[in-house]
Scaffold this motif. Structure first.
Motif, PDB file in Angstrom:
ATOM      1  N   TYR A  41       0.807  -1.224   0.000  1.00 17.10           N
ATOM      2  CA  TYR A  41       0.000   0.000   0.000  1.00 17.10           C
ATOM      3  C   TYR A  41       0.843   1.278   0.000  1.00 17.10           C
ATOM      4  CZ  TYR A  41      -3.680  -3.348   0.793  1.00 17.10           C
ATOM      5  OH  TYR A  41      -4.540  -4.410   0.651  1.00 17.10           O
ATOM      6  N   TYR A  58     -14.714  -8.646  -8.119  1.00 25.27           N
ATOM      7  CA  TYR A  58     -14.419  -8.485  -6.690  1.00 25.27           C
ATOM      8  C   TYR A  58     -15.714  -8.143  -5.959  1.00 25.27           C
ATOM      9  CZ  TYR A  58     -11.499  -7.532  -2.595  1.00 25.27           C
ATOM     10  OH  TYR A  58     -10.911  -7.577  -1.346  1.00 25.27           O
ATOM     11  N   GLY A 164     -13.964  -5.005   5.173  1.00 25.55           N
ATOM     12  CA  GLY A 164     -13.193  -5.412   4.003  1.00 25.55           C
ATOM     13  C   GLY A 164     -12.636  -6.816   4.062  1.00 25.55           C
ATOM     14  N   SER A 165     -12.834  -7.516   5.171  1.00 31.72           N
ATOM     15  CA  SER A 165     -12.226  -8.831   5.367  1.00 31.72           C
ATOM     16  C   SER A 165     -10.709  -8.754   5.371  1.00 31.72           C
ATOM     17  CB  SER A 165     -12.704  -9.840   4.303  1.00 31.72           C
ATOM     18  OG  SER A 165     -12.465 -11.171   4.735  1.00 31.72           O
ATOM     19  N   ASN A 169      -6.191 -11.309   5.625  1.00 31.08           N
ATOM     20  CA  ASN A 169      -4.804 -11.202   5.177  1.00 31.08           C
ATOM     21  C   ASN A 169      -3.813 -11.590   6.272  1.00 31.08           C
ATOM     22  OD1 ASN A 169      -5.999  -8.405   3.408  1.00 31.08           O
ATOM     23  ND2 ASN A 169      -5.332 -10.298   2.414  1.00 31.08           N
ATOM     24  N   TYR A 205      -9.591 -12.529  -7.383  1.00 31.68           N
ATOM     25  CA  TYR A 205      -8.202 -12.186  -7.072  1.00 31.68           C
ATOM     26  C   TYR A 205      -7.291 -12.220  -8.291  1.00 31.68           C
ATOM     27  CZ  TYR A 205      -9.653 -12.041  -2.302  1.00 31.68           C
ATOM     28  OH  TYR A 205     -10.291 -11.674  -1.150  1.00 31.68           O
ATOM     29  N   GLU A 279       0.470 -12.222  -0.626  1.00 36.05           N
ATOM     30  CA  GLU A 279      -0.674 -12.198   0.298  1.00 36.05           C
ATOM     31  C   GLU A 279      -1.284 -13.582   0.441  1.00 36.05           C
ATOM     32  OE1 GLU A 279      -3.703  -8.820   0.117  1.00 36.05           O
ATOM     33  OE2 GLU A 279      -2.983  -8.891  -1.940  1.00 36.05           O
ATOM     34  N   SER A 281      -5.277 -14.653   1.606  1.00 34.67           N
ATOM     35  CA  SER A 281      -6.574 -14.094   1.964  1.00 34.67           C
ATOM     36  C   SER A 281      -7.435 -15.245   2.468  1.00 34.67           C
ATOM     37  CB  SER A 281      -7.200 -13.391   0.747  1.00 34.67           C
ATOM     38  OG  SER A 281      -8.286 -12.590   1.133  1.00 34.67           O
TER      39      SER A 281
HETATM   40  C1  AVI Z   1      -7.457  -5.861   1.792  1.00 31.24           C
HETATM   41  N1  AVI Z   1      -7.814  -7.266   1.585  1.00 31.24           N
HETATM   42  C2  AVI Z   1      -8.988  -7.622   2.340  1.00 31.24           C
HETATM   43  C3  AVI Z   1      -7.895  -7.680   0.184  1.00 31.24           C
HETATM   44  C4  AVI Z   1      -8.371  -9.149   0.101  1.00 31.24           C
HETATM   45  O1  AVI Z   1      -9.447  -9.373  -0.435  1.00 31.24           O
HETATM   46  O2  AVI Z   1      -7.700 -10.021   0.634  1.00 31.24           O
HETATM   47  C5  AVI Z   1      -6.573  -7.507  -0.524  1.00 31.24           C
HETATM   48  C6  AVI Z   1      -6.588  -7.891  -1.987  1.00 31.24           C
HETATM   49  N2  AVI Z   1      -5.554  -8.294  -2.674  1.00 31.24           N
HETATM   50  C7  AVI Z   1      -5.874  -8.514  -3.921  1.00 31.24           C
HETATM   51  N3  AVI Z   1      -7.137  -8.290  -4.050  1.00 31.24           N
HETATM   52  C8  AVI Z   1      -7.617  -7.892  -2.863  1.00 31.24           C
END
Ligand code: AVI
Length: 318
Positions: A41, A58, A164-165, A169, A205, A279, A281
């Motif tokens: 970020y 999304y 935002g869940s 992460n 994603y 990441e 998720s």
């Molecule tokens: C911030 N977070 C909740 C997003 C997720 O859905 O895990 C980060 C993200 N990375 C790629 N798309 C979204």
């Protein structure tokens, strides 16, 4: 010109650049390679993330916003006149739905790692809610909060908001630690993405327009710029896979060649096909998440879900 809003107070605990350098080097010397998602970020990364939130694939953001809209009045009854503390506040858009339904809330504290983005978002909020005291707290929310240095957080009724869940992460053990830290402040309203088929999760994603890919790969651009590295962006690609065993999406940058990258004096070797995780998720059923919350000392007292069973908002009592 006249000020029509209260100026935003900034508490700056942004981690120094040295922390970024050591985290990157440490993560790239590991096997498999990984770098914490907090570093995605920077200014550009925050903009790309905002773009992700409006993607057709999304579903998370629009579903959570709809849930907040549908239940704002009920949620507002839980809020009382406490100060709202938002974790990972980003653009501070969702909290507006709560503030609209709960005009008695007088103080908003936005917490985020991205200082400029945070400050601008809090200023925009202060402009749109003239009675509101808005405070920007730049910090890494996975660490214990510097409460002793923030009088606005002391001896008062505060309610946490973690939409935002983003809890997804964190790995489950870190998630419990985060929840324990959050419980120091008070009750928590938290958005959590539900488990669902990979056919829905993976496109969310790894979207058709390539914004998710650009978001991950921007990490390499940031490392080049801030740490003097020489990543060749044409030699890396992006991948997102749902691992059903762990109930998590894994996002990775994949090396398209055997190559050596320089970061200052350090040399980092990548094999052809080697991955760098940017990441996880994690996805949770309602029950799984409530167990996690209870392990952190919270008592789950309400959960709101959309008709398609995509997303949960939990109210957790401390
Ligand atoms: C911030 N977070 C909740 C997003 C997720 O859905 O895990 C980060 C993200 N990375 C790629 N798309 C979204």
């Amino acid at each position: 010109s006249q000020l029509h809003y209260r100026p935003v107070k900034l508490y700056d605990f942004q981690p120094p650049l040295e922390d970024f350098r050591s985290a990157v080097l440490e993560g790239l010397q590991r096997f498999p390679k990984s770098i914490s998602p907090q570093f995605l970020y920077d200014k550009r990364g925050s903009e790309l993330f905002d773009a992700i939130c409006t993607l057709p694939e999304y579903y998370l953001t629009r579903t959570e916003v709809q849930l907040l809209q549908d239940h704002a009045n009920e949620i507002a009854t839980y809020l009382g006149n406490g100060a709202l503390v938002e974790f990972g506040s980003g653009s501070s858009q969702k909290v507006r739905l709560l503030l609209d339904a709960a005009p008695q809330v007088q103080t908003y504290i936005g917490l985020d790692i991205s200082r400029q983005h945070l400050y601008e978002a809090c200023t925009a909020l202060a402009q749109d809610y003239p009675g509101l005291e808005a405070i920007a707290l730049c910090t890494d929310y996975t660490q214990p909060l510097p409460i002793a240095q923030i009088p606005e957080l002391q001896n008062r009724h505060t309610i946490g908001f973690f939409p935002g869940s983003s809890i997804g992460n964190l790995e489950p053990a870190e998630a419990v630690k985060f929840l324990q830290n959050a419980a120091v402040l008070g009750d928590l309203i938290i958005g959590v993405d539900l488990k669902k088929p990979a056919s829905i999760l993976e496109p969310a994603y790894d979207d058709a327009q390539g914004i998710s890919a650009a978001f991950a790969l921007n990490l390499l651009t940031r490392i080049n710029r801030e740490l003097g590295a020489d990543f060749d962006l044409s030699l890396f690609t992006y991948r997102a896979r749902y691992d059903e065993t762990f109930g998590r999406i894994e996002m990775q940058i994949v090396s398209l060649a055997q190559q050596t990258v320089h970061i200052g004096d350090a040399k980092i070797r990548f094999g052809n096909g080697e991955t760098l995780r940017t990441e996880y998720s994690y996805k949770y059923t309602s029950d799984e998440f409530q167990m996690l919350a209870m392990a952190a000392g919270f008592q789950p007292i309400q959960v709101w879900t959309d008709a398609q069973q995509l997303f949960n908002i939990h109210y957790l009592k401390r």
